[in-house]
Design a protein around this motif. Structure first.
Motif, mmCIF file in Angstrom:
data_model
loop_
_atom_site.group_PDB
_atom_site.id
_atom_site.type_symbol
_atom_site.label_atom_id
_atom_site.label_comp_id
_atom_site.label_asym_id
_atom_site.label_seq_id
_atom_site.Cartn_x
_atom_site.Cartn_y
_atom_site.Cartn_z
ATOM 1 N N VAL A 1 57.341 113.531 -122.808
ATOM 2 C CA VAL A 1 56.648 113.242 -121.548
ATOM 3 C C VAL A 1 56.975 114.291 -120.498
ATOM 4 O O VAL A 1 57.959 115.019 -120.628
ATOM 5 C CB VAL A 1 57.026 111.844 -121.004
ATOM 6 C CG1 VAL A 1 56.453 110.764 -121.896
ATOM 7 C CG2 VAL A 1 58.539 111.717 -120.878
ATOM 8 N N HIS A 2 56.136 114.393 -119.496
ATOM 9 C CA HIS A 2 56.317 115.359 -118.415
ATOM 10 C C HIS A 2 56.181 114.646 -117.090
ATOM 11 O O HIS A 2 55.851 113.462 -117.040
ATOM 12 C CB HIS A 2 55.244 116.448 -118.498
ATOM 13 C CG HIS A 2 55.042 116.963 -119.868
ATOM 14 N ND1 HIS A 2 55.903 117.846 -120.459
ATOM 15 C CD2 HIS A 2 54.095 116.665 -120.802
ATOM 16 C CE1 HIS A 2 55.495 118.099 -121.679
ATOM 17 N NE2 HIS A 2 54.397 117.389 -121.928
ATOM 18 N N VAL A 3 56.362 115.407 -116.013
ATOM 19 C CA VAL A 3 56.100 114.847 -114.694
ATOM 20 C C VAL A 3 54.624 114.452 -114.655
ATOM 21 O O VAL A 3 53.758 115.237 -115.038
ATOM 22 C CB VAL A 3 56.409 115.882 -113.596
ATOM 23 C CG1 VAL A 3 56.009 115.341 -112.219
ATOM 24 C CG2 VAL A 3 57.887 116.247 -113.613
ATOM 25 N N GLY A 4 54.374 113.216 -114.249
ATOM 26 C CA GLY A 4 52.999 112.727 -114.219
ATOM 27 C C GLY A 4 52.655 111.829 -115.395
ATOM 28 O O GLY A 4 51.709 111.057 -115.338
ATOM 29 N N SER A 5 53.404 111.917 -116.512
ATOM 30 C CA SER A 5 53.128 111.068 -117.677
ATOM 31 C C SER A 5 53.432 109.610 -117.368
ATOM 32 O O SER A 5 54.179 109.295 -116.439
ATOM 33 C CB SER A 5 53.993 111.480 -118.879
ATOM 34 O OG SER A 5 53.873 112.841 -119.153
ATOM 35 N N LYS A 6 52.882 108.723 -118.193
ATOM 36 C CA LYS A 6 53.158 107.298 -118.034
ATOM 37 C C LYS A 6 54.054 106.813 -119.162
ATOM 38 O O LYS A 6 53.962 107.278 -120.299
ATOM 39 C CB LYS A 6 51.846 106.514 -118.042
ATOM 40 C CG LYS A 6 51.090 106.753 -116.762
ATOM 41 C CD LYS A 6 50.082 105.648 -116.503
ATOM 42 C CE LYS A 6 49.444 105.854 -115.143
ATOM 43 N NZ LYS A 6 48.006 106.128 -115.245
ATOM 44 N N VAL A 7 54.918 105.856 -118.825
ATOM 45 C CA VAL A 7 55.839 105.265 -119.804
ATOM 46 C C VAL A 7 55.820 103.764 -119.618
ATOM 47 O O VAL A 7 55.734 103.268 -118.505
ATOM 48 C CB VAL A 7 57.287 105.755 -119.555
ATOM 49 C CG1 VAL A 7 58.200 105.269 -120.669
ATOM 50 C CG2 VAL A 7 57.366 107.252 -119.429
ATOM 51 N N ILE A 8 55.875 103.048 -120.719
ATOM 52 C CA ILE A 8 55.987 101.587 -120.651
ATOM 53 C C ILE A 8 57.417 101.217 -121.028
ATOM 54 O O ILE A 8 57.934 101.666 -122.047
ATOM 55 C CB ILE A 8 55.048 100.898 -121.671
ATOM 56 C CG1 ILE A 8 53.608 101.386 -121.499
ATOM 57 C CG2 ILE A 8 55.159 99.374 -121.562
ATOM 58 C CD1 ILE A 8 52.924 100.863 -120.271
ATOM 59 N N PHE A 9 58.049 100.425 -120.171
ATOM 60 C CA PHE A 9 59.395 99.969 -120.474
ATOM 61 C C PHE A 9 59.375 98.466 -120.658
ATOM 62 O O PHE A 9 58.867 97.736 -119.814
ATOM 63 C CB PHE A 9 60.341 100.341 -119.337
ATOM 64 C CG PHE A 9 61.751 99.865 -119.560
ATOM 65 C CD1 PHE A 9 62.607 100.570 -120.420
ATOM 66 C CD2 PHE A 9 62.231 98.711 -118.938
ATOM 67 C CE1 PHE A 9 63.895 100.129 -120.637
ATOM 68 C CE2 PHE A 9 63.538 98.274 -119.164
ATOM 69 C CZ PHE A 9 64.368 98.985 -120.012
ATOM 70 N N SER A 10 59.850 97.985 -121.804
ATOM 71 C CA SER A 10 59.845 96.541 -122.007
ATOM 72 C C SER A 10 61.256 96.031 -122.257
ATOM 73 O O SER A 10 62.066 96.686 -122.921
ATOM 74 C CB SER A 10 58.920 96.164 -123.168
ATOM 75 O OG SER A 10 59.105 97.042 -124.239
ATOM 76 N N THR A 11 61.501 94.834 -121.675
ATOM 77 C CA THR A 11 62.830 94.228 -121.831
ATOM 78 C C THR A 11 62.717 92.748 -121.569
ATOM 79 O O THR A 11 61.656 92.243 -121.182
ATOM 80 C CB THR A 11 63.830 94.869 -120.861
ATOM 81 O OG1 THR A 11 65.138 94.376 -121.147
ATOM 82 C CG2 THR A 11 63.480 94.549 -119.403
#
Ligand SMILES: Nc1ncnc2c1ncn2[C@@H]1O[C@H](COP(=O)(O)OP(=O)(O)OP(=O)(O)O)[C@@H](O)[C@H]1O
Ligand SMILES: [Mg+2]
Lengths: 223, 403
Positions: B159-169
Motif C-alpha cells: 500500500v501507499h499514501v492514499g491507499s485504503k486498508v480494512i482493519f477488522s477486530t
C-alpha cells in the motif's frame, strides 16, 4: 685509614675449579696516600680494589674503613657506603650520556643530598682544577676520551669521599692524555688531600704514584 | 633529587627518538581506533534505545498486570485518564502518553497481515517522542478515517499514501467489526515490531469503534530522567505493573550487554598492544644502557631511584602515546558524532536489526578516563621485566665487560 687483615677471595668456575684470587692480604692505606696496585694481568688488582671499594665481598679476613668493618655489611649498606665514602673512576664509559658535564660532576653530590648551590660551587671548583670548566654545559659524547676521564675524576672527587679508587683510568687514553690526567690527579691529591688508590699496569701511572704495592698471583710481593 | 630522576627519565624516554615515536604511534593509532569503535557501538545501542523509548515505552510504562499475557479489552487500565492527569502534574515526569491498542487483521483487496491498531493523540506523541520525526512519506495527520502505517507493514500490504486498508477486530462486546482506513503517511520508527505491525489512528475514533469509554488505555508510557521513579510509581499504583525500559525490552538489554562485551574485548586488545609496545621499548632501552645502570649502582645509586627512573620513563612513553591517541580519538569521535559512519551498502542487513544506515558515535569522558587508567597501569606493569634485569645486575660483572 683503610686496613685489610688476612683477606681471602675465591672465585668459583663451574663445579670444582676455583681461583684463589686474593691470598692472605694484609695492607694498610693511610689518609692522603697516592698509591698503586700493580702487577701482571690476572694477579688480582681489580679484585682487591673492588673489595676495598665494597663493590665485592670477600670470603674471609676483615677490611676496616677507619674504625668501621665493611666486610660484614649487607648489600644495601654497601651501596650507601660506596655513595657516601668512596669515589670511583673506571676504565671507560663512566658518565651518564643524557646529562651535561656539570650534572655528571654533581651527580653523586645530588644523590647524597647536597643543596643545589653548594653543588654548583663545588662543581665549578673541581672543574677548574681539572681544566674542564669551559665544557660544563656540553654532553659527554662531545668530549674527547681524556676530557671524559677528567669529568669522571671530577665527579668522584666532588663529593669529597674518603678515598678514590681508580681501576685502569688511563687504559683507553693516549700518552699525552694519560700524563695530563695523572698530573691533575696528583694535584688533587696534593691540594685537596684526597686519598687515591690506583689499580694499573700503565707506566704513566707507575711514574707518578708515591707508593707501589706489587701483587702476584693473589699475594702482595712487594710494597 | 626527584627533579634529577625526572630529567633522566624524560631524556632517556626520547633518547632513541624513532624507537619511542614508533611505540607512541602504535599506542595512539590503536587507541584512537578503539575509541572510535567504542563510540560507534555505544552510539548504535543508544540510538536504538532512544528510538524504542520515543516510539513505544518511554523510560517506564504502566500496564494492567494481565494485559501483557492476554491482550484483550478486558485487561485495560480502567482509570487511565485520571492516572495520566496526575502523572502530568509530577515534576519528575517529563511527558506522558496514553495509548489504546488492539490486535487484528488488516487487509487490502489482495493482501492481508496480522497487525495492531494503536489509538494515539498526535500532539501527545509529538511531545512525548518527536513522533513527527518518524514520518517518511505522506503527511502527519489522522482525522476520522486517517491512518499512519508502519513502513514494513505497508510493504507487506503493498500500500501507499492514499491507499485504503480494512482493519477488522473484536470490539468490547465480542462482535467482529471492521473499519475502513485511508493511509495518510508512512512511519519508520526503527522499532522492528511497530514498523512491521502498527497502524496509528486517532484514539477517540478507536474508542468509539471498539465501544470503550474514553477513560481507558492499554498502556501509559512515561518519559523521565529519574531512575527511582519506577519504584515510587509501583507503590502509588499497586494494581498496575510498572515496568522499566529494560524489563520491557530484554532484547535491547542483551544487545547492550553484548556491546559492552565487544567493547571490553577491543579495550583489552588495545591495552595488550600498549603493554607489549612499552615492554618492548623499555626492555631494549634497559639492555642498551645496562653498563650505565651498572656504573650507577657501583657509584652508590640506590636501586629504588633507578626503579623510579625506569618507571617514569615508561610512564612518559605511555602518557605521550595516550595524549596523541586521545587527540586523534577525539577528532575521529567528533567526526563520527556529527557526520556518522555511512553503511548504506549494508543497509538491508542493518535495517533488519532496526539499525540506521548511518551510525553516529557517542562521546563520553568515561572512554578517556578508562583508557588513561589502563594505559597508566599497562606502563607500570610493562617495566617489571626490564627492572628485574637491573635488580639482578652485578655491577662488577658489567664494569668488567668493558673495552
Ligand atoms: N667473576 C670472576 N669469576 C671467576 N674468576 C674471576 C672473576 N673475576 C676475576 N677472576 C679471576 O681472578 C683473578 C684476578 O682477577 P683480576 O681481575 O683481579 O685481575 P687483574 O689483576 O685486575 O688483571 P688485569 O690487569 O687483567 O685487569 C684472575 O685469575 C681472574 O681470572
Ligand atoms: Mg683489572
Amino acid at each position: 685509614m683503610i686496613q685489610l687483615t688476612e683477606v681471602q677471595k675465591y672465585f668459583y668456575r663451574g663445579e670444582s675449579r676455583e681461583v684463589h684470587a686474593l691470598k692472605n692480604i694484609n695492607l694498610t692505606i693511610e689518609e692522603g696516600e697516592f698509591s698503586l696496585l700493580n702487577g701482571p694481568s690476572g694477579c688480582g688488582k681489580t679484585t682487591l680494589l673492588n673489595a676495598i671499594g665494597a663493590l665485592d665481598s670477600v670470603d674471609s679476613g676483615k677490611i676496616y674503613l677507619d674504625e668501621k668493618e665493611i666486610t660484614t655489611l649487607s648489600e644495601d649498606e654497601r651501596t650507601l657506603l660506596r655513595l657516601n665514602e668512596m669515589g670511583f673512576v673506571f676504565q671507560s664509559y663512566n658518565l651518564v650520556p643524557v646529562l651535561s658535564v656539570e650534572e655528571n660532576i654533581g651527580f653523586i653530590m645530588k644523590l647524597r643530598g647536597f643543596d643545589d648551590n653548594e653543588i654548583k660551587n663545588r662543581v665549578k671548583e673541581v672543574a677548574e682544577l681539572l681544566e674542564i670548566q669551559d665544557k660544563l654545559q656540553s654532553l659527554p659524547n662531545t668530549l674527547s676520551g681524556g676530557q671524559q676521564q677528567r669529568v669522571a675524576v671530577a665527579r668522584a672527587v666532588a663529593s669529597k669521599p674518603k678515598i678514590i679508587l681508580a681501576d685502569e683510568p688511563t687504559a683507553n687514553l693516549d700518552s699525552k692524555n694519560s700524563i695530563a690526567l695523572m698530573n691533575m690527579m696528583r694535584r688533587l691529591n696534593e691540594e685537596e688531600g684526597v686519598t687515591i688508590l690506583f689499580a694499573s699496569h700503565d707506566e704513566y701511572v707507575i711514574e707518578s704514584v708515591r707508593r707501589i704495592i706489587r701483587l702476584n698471583d693473589g699475594s702482595i710481593v712487594e710494597d | 633529587m626527584f627533579r634529577l630522576i625526572l630529567k633522566l627519565a624524560w631524556k632517556n624516554a626520547f633518547l632513541r627518538l624513532s624507537r619511542t615515536l614508533l611505540v607512541v604511534i602504535m599506542i595512539a593509532v590503536s587507541m584512537s581506533m578503539m575509541l572510535s569503535i567504542q563510540g560507534i557501538y555505544d552510539g548504535m545501542t543508544s540510538n536504538l534505545i532512544d528510538k524504542t523509548k520515543r516510539s513505544d515505552c518511554g523510560e517506564i510504562s504502566l500496564y494492567n498486570p494481565h494485559y501483557r499475557l492476554n491482550k484483550n479489552l478486558d485487561n485495560v487500565i480502567k482509570d487511565a485518564k485520571t492516572i495520566e492527569a496526575s502523572l502530568n502534574k509530577r515534576p519528575d515526569v517529563q511527558a506522558v502518553v496514553r495509548r489504546l491498542s488492539v490486535d487484528g487483521l488488516s487487509a487490502t483487496a489482495r493482501k492481508s497481515a496480522f497487525s495492531s491498531v494503536v489509538g494515539i493523540n498526535l500532539d501527545e506523541e509529538i511531545a512525548f517522542g518527536r513522533f513527527d520525526k518518524f514520518l517518511v512519506e505522506g503527511k502527519l495527520e489522522l482525522g476520522k478515517r486517517g491512518v499512519l502505517i508502519g513502513k514494513e507493514l505497508a510493504k507487506t500490504l503493498k500500500v501507499h499514501v492514499g491507499s485504503k486498508v480494512i482493519f477488522s477486530t473484536q470490539d468490547s462486546s465480542g462482535e467482529i467489526n471492521a473499519m475502513a482506513l485511508k493511509i495518510r503517511g508512512i512511519m519508520q520508527t526503527s522499532n522492528v515490531v511497530l514498523d512491521r505491525s502498527a497502524l496509528y489512528v486517532e484514539r477517540r475514533h478507536l474508542e468509539r469503534f471498539l465501544g470503550v469509554s474514553d477513560t481507558v488505555a492499554t498502556q501509559i508510557a512515561i518519559r523521565t530522567a529519574y531512575p527511582t521513579l519506577q519504584a515510587t510509581l509501583q507503590k502509588a499504583y499497586p494494581q498496575l505493573s510498572v515496568m522499566d525500559f529494560l524489563e520491557l525490552n530484554p532484547m535491547l538489554k542483551q544487545m547492550q550487554d553484548m556491546m559492552s562485551i565487544f567493547n571490553s574485548i577491543t579495550f583489552f586488545i588495545v591495552i595488550l598492544v600498549v603493554f607489549i609496545g612499552i615492554l618492548g621499548v623499555m626492555y631494549v632501552s634497559v639492555l642498551d644502557r645496562i653498563r650505565e645502570f651498572g656504573i650507577m649502582r657501583a657509584v652508590g645509586m640506590e636501586y629504588k631511584y633507578i626503579r623510579r627512573e625506569v618507571l617514569l620513563e615508561a610512564l612518559f612513553v605511555g602518557v605521550v602515546g595516550y595524549v596523541v591517541g586521545a587527540v586523534l580519538g577525539l577528532l575521529s569521535l567528533v567526526y563520527l558524532h556529527h557526520y556518522g559512519l555511512n553503511l548504506s551498502q549494508f543497509s538491508e542487513g542493518l535495517a533488519a536489526f532496526g539499525l540506521d544506515t548511518v551510525l553516529y558515535a557517542d562521546i563520553s569522558p568515561i572512554y578517556f578516563i578508562n583508557t588513561f587508567l589502563a594505559i597508566l597501569s599497562a606502563s607500570l606493569f610493562s617495566v617489571l621485566l626490564p627492572l628485574r634485569k637491573i635488580k639482578h645486575l652485578n655491577p662488577i660483572e658489567v664494569i668488567k665487560a668493558e673495552t
